[in-house]
Design a protein around this motif. Sequence first.
Motif, PDB file in Angstrom:
ATOM      1  N   ASP A 101     -31.887  50.180 -13.977  1.00 23.45           N
ATOM      2  CA  ASP A 101     -31.378  49.302 -15.047  1.00 23.45           C
ATOM      3  C   ASP A 101     -30.564  50.097 -16.068  1.00 23.45           C
ATOM      4  OD1 ASP A 101     -32.370  46.980 -14.005  1.00 23.45           O
ATOM      5  OD2 ASP A 101     -34.115  46.884 -15.343  1.00 23.45           O
ATOM      6  N   ARG A 102     -31.091  51.250 -16.468  1.00 21.77           N
ATOM      7  CA  ARG A 102     -30.408  52.064 -17.478  1.00 21.77           C
ATOM      8  C   ARG A 102     -29.085  52.591 -16.958  1.00 21.77           C
ATOM      9  NH1 ARG A 102     -32.236  52.122 -22.761  1.00 21.77           N
ATOM     10  NH2 ARG A 102     -34.469  51.927 -22.702  1.00 21.77           N
ATOM     11  N   LEU A 103     -29.054  53.037 -15.700  1.00 27.63           N
ATOM     12  CA  LEU A 103     -27.843  53.582 -15.134  1.00 27.63           C
ATOM     13  C   LEU A 103     -26.815  52.496 -14.821  1.00 27.63           C
ATOM     14  CD1 LEU A 103     -29.261  56.298 -12.718  1.00 27.63           C
ATOM     15  CD2 LEU A 103     -28.234  56.627 -14.955  1.00 27.63           C
ATOM     16  N   GLY A 104     -27.292  51.280 -14.617  1.00 33.02           N
ATOM     17  CA  GLY A 104     -26.406  50.182 -14.283  1.00 33.02           C
ATOM     18  C   GLY A 104     -25.656  49.612 -15.466  1.00 33.02           C
ATOM     19  N   ARG A 105     -26.069  49.940 -16.669  1.00 31.83           N
ATOM     20  CA  ARG A 105     -25.431  49.385 -17.873  1.00 31.83           C
ATOM     21  C   ARG A 105     -24.178  50.116 -18.230  1.00 31.83           C
ATOM     22  NH1 ARG A 105     -30.704  48.128 -21.551  1.00 31.83           N
ATOM     23  NH2 ARG A 105     -31.467  46.501 -20.226  1.00 31.83           N
TER      24      ARG A 105
END
Length: 105
Positions: A101-105
């Motif tokens: 989730d963090r890397l996808g933002r």
Amino acid sequence: RIIAVAALTIILLCLATWRATRLVTRDTLPLVADPVARLQAFVRKHAGPRWAEGLDCPWCVSVWIGGALTLIAALTVGVPLPWLVWPATSGVAGLLDCVEDRLGR
């Protein structure tokens, strides 16, 4: 050597739990998404919306998938302390989901 094999088994179980959890909760592959949607509708109708939300939650789904994969591995190849490996696989899957989730933002 035995410790290395056990460690590799646990690492693979964690990664398999994360991938299978992602497949159930996020992927749109019709082969998986359609049965999951039908299961959600069934659960929503018979148990209520709160229970159906558990099928969208990666942390919730990873508990059951991690348990199933740990049981299969324990019965086939052997897993040391499976009652501890089960929550570990679920926890790692949840953490990997957060990282994703963090890397996808």
